[in-house]
Motif scaffolding. Sequence first.
Motif, PDB file in Angstrom:
ATOM      1  N   PHE A 180       0.855  -1.103   0.063  1.00  0.00           N
ATOM      2  CA  PHE A 180      -0.100   0.073  -0.021  1.00  0.00           C
ATOM      3  C   PHE A 180       0.976   1.241  -0.028  1.00  0.00           C
ATOM      4  O   PHE A 180       0.408   2.163  -0.385  1.00  0.00           O
ATOM      5  N   ASP A 181       1.929   1.217   0.558  1.00  0.00           N
ATOM      6  CA  ASP A 181       3.050   2.271   0.353  1.00  0.00           C
ATOM      7  C   ASP A 181       3.378   2.733  -1.195  1.00  0.00           C
ATOM      8  O   ASP A 181       3.828   3.671  -1.310  1.00  0.00           O
ATOM      9  N   VAL A 211       8.242   6.273  -5.701  1.00  0.00           N
ATOM     10  CA  VAL A 211       8.502   5.326  -4.693  1.00  0.00           C
ATOM     11  C   VAL A 211       9.525   4.166  -5.411  1.00  0.00           C
ATOM     12  O   VAL A 211      10.346   3.451  -4.723  1.00  0.00           O
ATOM     13  N   VAL A 212       9.335   3.902  -6.708  1.00  0.00           N
ATOM     14  CA  VAL A 212      10.179   2.981  -7.533  1.00  0.00           C
ATOM     15  C   VAL A 212      10.694   3.766  -8.595  1.00  0.00           C
ATOM     16  O   VAL A 212      10.079   4.900  -9.014  1.00  0.00           O
ATOM     17  N   SER A 213      11.712   3.184  -9.209  1.00  0.00           N
ATOM     18  CA  SER A 213      12.014   3.733 -10.576  1.00  0.00           C
ATOM     19  C   SER A 213      11.031   3.727 -11.544  1.00  0.00           C
ATOM     20  O   SER A 213      10.178   2.835 -11.919  1.00  0.00           O
ATOM     21  N   ASP A 214      10.933   4.869 -12.510  1.00  0.00           N
ATOM     22  CA  ASP A 214       9.865   4.946 -13.361  1.00  0.00           C
ATOM     23  C   ASP A 214      10.340   3.986 -14.309  1.00  0.00           C
ATOM     24  O   ASP A 214       9.369   3.618 -15.366  1.00  0.00           O
ATOM     25  N   LYS A 215      11.375   3.475 -14.638  1.00  0.00           N
ATOM     26  CA  LYS A 215      11.851   2.782 -15.759  1.00  0.00           C
ATOM     27  C   LYS A 215      10.963   1.224 -15.352  1.00  0.00           C
ATOM     28  O   LYS A 215      11.061   0.456 -16.406  1.00  0.00           O
ATOM     29  N   ILE A 216      10.958   0.796 -14.129  1.00  0.00           N
ATOM     30  CA  ILE A 216      10.040  -0.179 -14.298  1.00  0.00           C
ATOM     31  C   ILE A 216       8.568  -0.319 -14.152  1.00  0.00           C
ATOM     32  O   ILE A 216       7.856  -1.281 -14.144  1.00  0.00           O
ATOM     33  N   LEU A 217       7.925   0.726 -14.620  1.00  0.00           N
ATOM     34  CA  LEU A 217       6.503   1.137 -14.651  1.00  0.00           C
ATOM     35  C   LEU A 217       5.892   0.729 -15.881  1.00  0.00           C
ATOM     36  O   LEU A 217       6.656   0.818 -17.083  1.00  0.00           O
ATOM     37  N   LEU A 228      15.671  -4.315   4.204  1.00  0.00           N
ATOM     38  CA  LEU A 228      16.078  -3.232   3.403  1.00  0.00           C
ATOM     39  C   LEU A 228      15.002  -2.105   3.625  1.00  0.00           C
ATOM     40  O   LEU A 228      15.390  -1.088   3.708  1.00  0.00           O
ATOM     41  N   GLY A 229      13.809  -2.366   4.042  1.00  0.00           N
ATOM     42  CA  GLY A 229      12.720  -1.539   4.235  1.00  0.00           C
ATOM     43  C   GLY A 229      12.127  -0.799   2.806  1.00  0.00           C
ATOM     44  O   GLY A 229      11.678   0.176   2.880  1.00  0.00           O
ATOM     45  N   SER A 230      12.633  -1.492   1.720  1.00  0.00           N
ATOM     46  CA  SER A 230      12.070  -0.987   0.338  1.00  0.00           C
ATOM     47  C   SER A 230      12.217  -2.065  -0.667  1.00  0.00           C
ATOM     48  O   SER A 230      12.751  -3.193  -0.295  1.00  0.00           O
ATOM     49  N   PRO A 231      11.289  -2.086  -1.524  1.00  0.00           N
ATOM     50  CA  PRO A 231      10.989  -3.181  -2.433  1.00  0.00           C
ATOM     51  C   PRO A 231      12.184  -3.476  -3.311  1.00  0.00           C
ATOM     52  O   PRO A 231      12.969  -2.694  -3.506  1.00  0.00           O
TER      53      PRO A 231
END
Length: 190
Positions: free
Chosen positions: A70-71, A101-107, A130-133
């Motif tokens: 949800f984050d 939240v994540v790199s635009d390259k993976i969207l 890690l606290g992140s995906p």
Amino acid sequence: MDNRISSKAPKAINIAFDIIKNGGLIIYPTDTLYGFGGDARKENVINNINNLKKRTGPISILVSNLDMAFDVLDLNSEEKKMVGFKIGGGNTVIGPAKNGVVSDKILGEDATVGVRIPDHTFGTQLVEKLGSPITTTSVNETGKPPLNDPEQIMKQFGSSIDLLVDDGPLPSSLGSKIYKLVNSTFELVR
């Protein structure tokens, strides 16, 4: 240095954590396939994965729990309930990504991202630390079958990665089922 460690080794999570924290790339087991794993926020990591897979395009991410999902996903309360029922195990859920939240390259083209919470504990424990995906995409060149045998993985990709987290040969699989959230309903993509 040997760039391979058993998934059951006590230090495996810490070693993988250090590699990903420093922009490196691992291959790790999930409940369906081995996956390329790197920091989902770092463009150079995404470029590296795309080069290895010989393609560009969306890359799913692994999160440790529903709160982290949800984050990442931009959902209303009803959509959160729907995702809560669908995500997990062998399912990937694609939904609208929150900005930055994540790199635009993976969207995907429509600013969406695929999110997984596998039933294999290695990835979820690593992401928790890690606290992140991290990225989760099959270990193969695009158009070829996913590699599920560590020996084959090392032959093809061993010199291009920082670490293989070895869980032994995994059963043949086509990967996770993928559901896309469209207009508050799910469409089966794969």
